[in-house]
Scaffold this motif. Structure first.
Motif, PDB file in Angstrom:
ATOM      1  N   ALA A 190      -3.274  24.691  -5.342  1.00 39.44           N
ATOM      2  CA  ALA A 190      -4.695  24.978  -4.833  1.00 39.44           C
ATOM      3  C   ALA A 190      -5.319  23.737  -4.438  1.00 39.44           C
ATOM      4  N   LEU A 191      -5.007  22.509  -4.860  1.00 39.65           N
ATOM      5  CA  LEU A 191      -5.659  21.436  -4.608  1.00 39.65           C
ATOM      6  C   LEU A 191      -5.008  20.666  -3.468  1.00 39.65           C
ATOM      7  N   PRO A 192      -5.666  20.603  -2.495  1.00 40.58           N
ATOM      8  CA  PRO A 192      -5.174  20.214  -0.948  1.00 40.58           C
ATOM      9  C   PRO A 192      -4.540  18.929  -0.983  1.00 40.58           C
ATOM     10  N   ILE A 193      -5.504  17.955  -1.471  1.00 45.55           N
ATOM     11  CA  ILE A 193      -5.105  16.458  -1.234  1.00 45.55           C
ATOM     12  C   ILE A 193      -3.998  16.104  -2.427  1.00 45.55           C
ATOM     13  N   TYR A 194      -4.557  16.646  -3.638  1.00 44.59           N
ATOM     14  CA  TYR A 194      -3.875  16.044  -4.531  1.00 44.59           C
ATOM     15  C   TYR A 194      -2.491  16.592  -4.855  1.00 44.59           C
ATOM     16  N   ARG A 195      -2.143  17.776  -4.265  1.00 43.03           N
ATOM     17  CA  ARG A 195      -0.794  18.451  -4.153  1.00 43.03           C
ATOM     18  C   ARG A 195      -0.089  17.399  -3.461  1.00 43.03           C
ATOM     19  N   LYS A 196      -0.269  16.958  -2.372  1.00 39.17           N
ATOM     20  CA  LYS A 196       0.436  16.043  -1.629  1.00 39.17           C
ATOM     21  C   LYS A 196       0.805  14.850  -2.105  1.00 39.17           C
ATOM     22  N   PHE A 197       0.032  14.192  -2.964  1.00 37.47           N
ATOM     23  CA  PHE A 197       0.300  13.070  -3.640  1.00 37.47           C
ATOM     24  C   PHE A 197       1.082  13.420  -4.935  1.00 37.47           C
ATOM     25  N   LEU A 198       0.915  14.625  -5.478  1.00 37.59           N
ATOM     26  CA  LEU A 198       1.601  14.972  -6.599  1.00 37.59           C
ATOM     27  C   LEU A 198       3.143  15.462  -6.377  1.00 37.59           C
ATOM     28  N   LYS A 199       3.227  15.851  -4.894  1.00 31.80           N
ATOM     29  CA  LYS A 199       4.766  16.002  -4.277  1.00 31.80           C
ATOM     30  C   LYS A 199       5.608  14.830  -4.175  1.00 31.80           C
ATOM     31  N   LEU A 200       4.644  13.755  -3.726  1.00 30.76           N
ATOM     32  CA  LEU A 200       5.487  12.590  -3.352  1.00 30.76           C
ATOM     33  C   LEU A 200       5.736  11.775  -4.725  1.00 30.76           C
ATOM     34  N   GLN A 201       4.766  11.999  -5.534  1.00 30.14           N
ATOM     35  CA  GLN A 201       5.222  11.240  -6.881  1.00 30.14           C
ATOM     36  C   GLN A 201       6.476  11.957  -7.859  1.00 30.14           C
ATOM     37  N   THR A 202       6.299  13.364  -7.519  1.00 30.03           N
ATOM     38  CA  THR A 202       7.319  13.963  -8.512  1.00 30.03           C
ATOM     39  C   THR A 202       8.846  13.830  -7.791  1.00 30.03           C
TER      40      THR A 202
END
Length: 350
Positions: A204-216
């Motif tokens: 549900a967190l638009p910007i954070y989820r993109k970075f989290l996806k890349l980091q994961t």
């Protein structure tokens, strides 16, 4: 709740500074590359008085049978460092893991300092502006209201300005309180939420989820490729990744994939179903049947993802300062209009 808060405060106080952790990793990496065994390298690090305590804690933990990630954890190193070192248990590559930790932590500190440098000046300006706004609201505008009581338009304009300033101040205060309360609640409630609920929240967190996806995706590719070098099977690698607790999303995904593999399902469609893993990962697994080629492609992919993360971080950091200045300039123009408009109305009425 009180016991948890005391324990949290104690942990925060004992946490090593970023500079100390970075210097420790630099010294250890240099000594290991020069052929020192781990224990001897730690003894040499003790020559630095600021690093003596950490080196002693790690040495004692290792001698008492702890793994290297557990030893660094007892010495209060950052979880991202201990997460990397966990996989030394399987691959035995201490120097390579320390070198990766060093590179990762240097990048982390670089962008943290860059962000602090960019945000410092706007925050100072906002603080000064807030004091100015308070002074204008408390003293200047009431004086103007008394002065221009004969002018209906000027008086109404000043009243509107006071209401807008009150609304702006209340909005900022409420948002600040909500942010602080949200952070405190998350600190206490995060450990009570299942990893599935945490993942749903991250979505549900638009910007954070993109970075989290890349980091994961980066962490999954890095650790999977590292463990492939040991000759472990896919299932063994996933079991090993699921047993660590520093990277909960990686552990959760590894557990899910392992369970599906035991049912006879292929790994490629399973990877594509994980919301915080890039689709490119499943393409890499589908492309490579050879283990050596898969390891190579995963390493290259991890490097590309690292560059993408760095590019996005720099883009956001460089965007923050102009945004602050635009908002601040808008407020300054608002104050200017608030002060000058009544005078302009009065001059027209003369």
């Amino acid at each position: 709740m009180d016991l948890y808060l005391k324990r949290f405060i104690k942990i925060r106080k004992e946490r090593l500074s970023n500079e100390i952790q970075l210097r420790f990793l630099q010294r250890l990496s240099r000594l290991l590359s020069n052929g020192y065994p781990l224990i001897e390298a730690l003894d040499v690090i003790k020559w630095d008085k600021q690093l003596t305590t950490s080196a002693t804690l790690i040495t004692n933990a290792l001698k008492n049978g702890s793994s290297i990630d557990q030893a660094f954890d007892k010495a209060a190193f950052h979880p991202t460092i201990t997460a990397y070192l966990y996989f030394v248990r399987a691959n035995g590559d201490i120097q390579g893991s320390i070198d990766k930790c060093l590179d990762m932590y240097e990048q982390r500190m670089k962008y943290t300092k860059k962000f602090q440098q960019i945000i410092r000046y706007p925050l100072i300006l906002i603080f000064i502006f807030s004091l100015l706004l308070y002074f204008i609201k408390q003293y200047v505008l009431p004086s103007f209201e008394e002065l221009f009581q004969t002018s209906t338009e000027s008086s109404s304009m000043i009243a509107i300005s006071i209401v807008l300033i009150d609304l702006l101040s209340s909005t900022v205060i409420v948002l600040s309180i909500l942010l602080i309360v949200g952070i405190v609640i998350w600190r206490f409630a995060r450990h009570k939420l299942t990893i599935s609920k945490q993942i749903n929240l991250y979505r549900a967190l638009p910007i954070y989820r993109k970075f989290l996806k890349l980091q994961t995706s980066f962490l999954f590719a890095t650790h999977f490729s590292t463990l492939l070098k040991t000759g472990m099977s896919f299932k063994e690698i996933l079991i090993h990744m699921s047993e660590q607790n520093k990277l909960p999303i990686i552990a959760h995904y590894s557990t899910l994939i392992t369970e599906e593999l035991m049912r006879g399902l292929p790994i490629i469609p399973l990877l594509s179903e994980m919301s915080f893993l890039e689709n490119q990962l499943s393409s890499i697994f589908q492309k490579n049947a050879d283990v050596n080629a898969l390891e190579k492609d995963l390493n290259v992919y991890a490097e590309f993802v690292t560059e993408e993360i760095q590019r996005k971080i720099m883009k956001i950091i460089t965007f923050i300062q102009p945004l602050f200045f635009i908002v601040l300039a808008s407020f300054i123009i608002f104050i200017y209009v608030t002060l000058m408009w009544p005078m302009f109305q009065l001059i027209q009425s003369i």
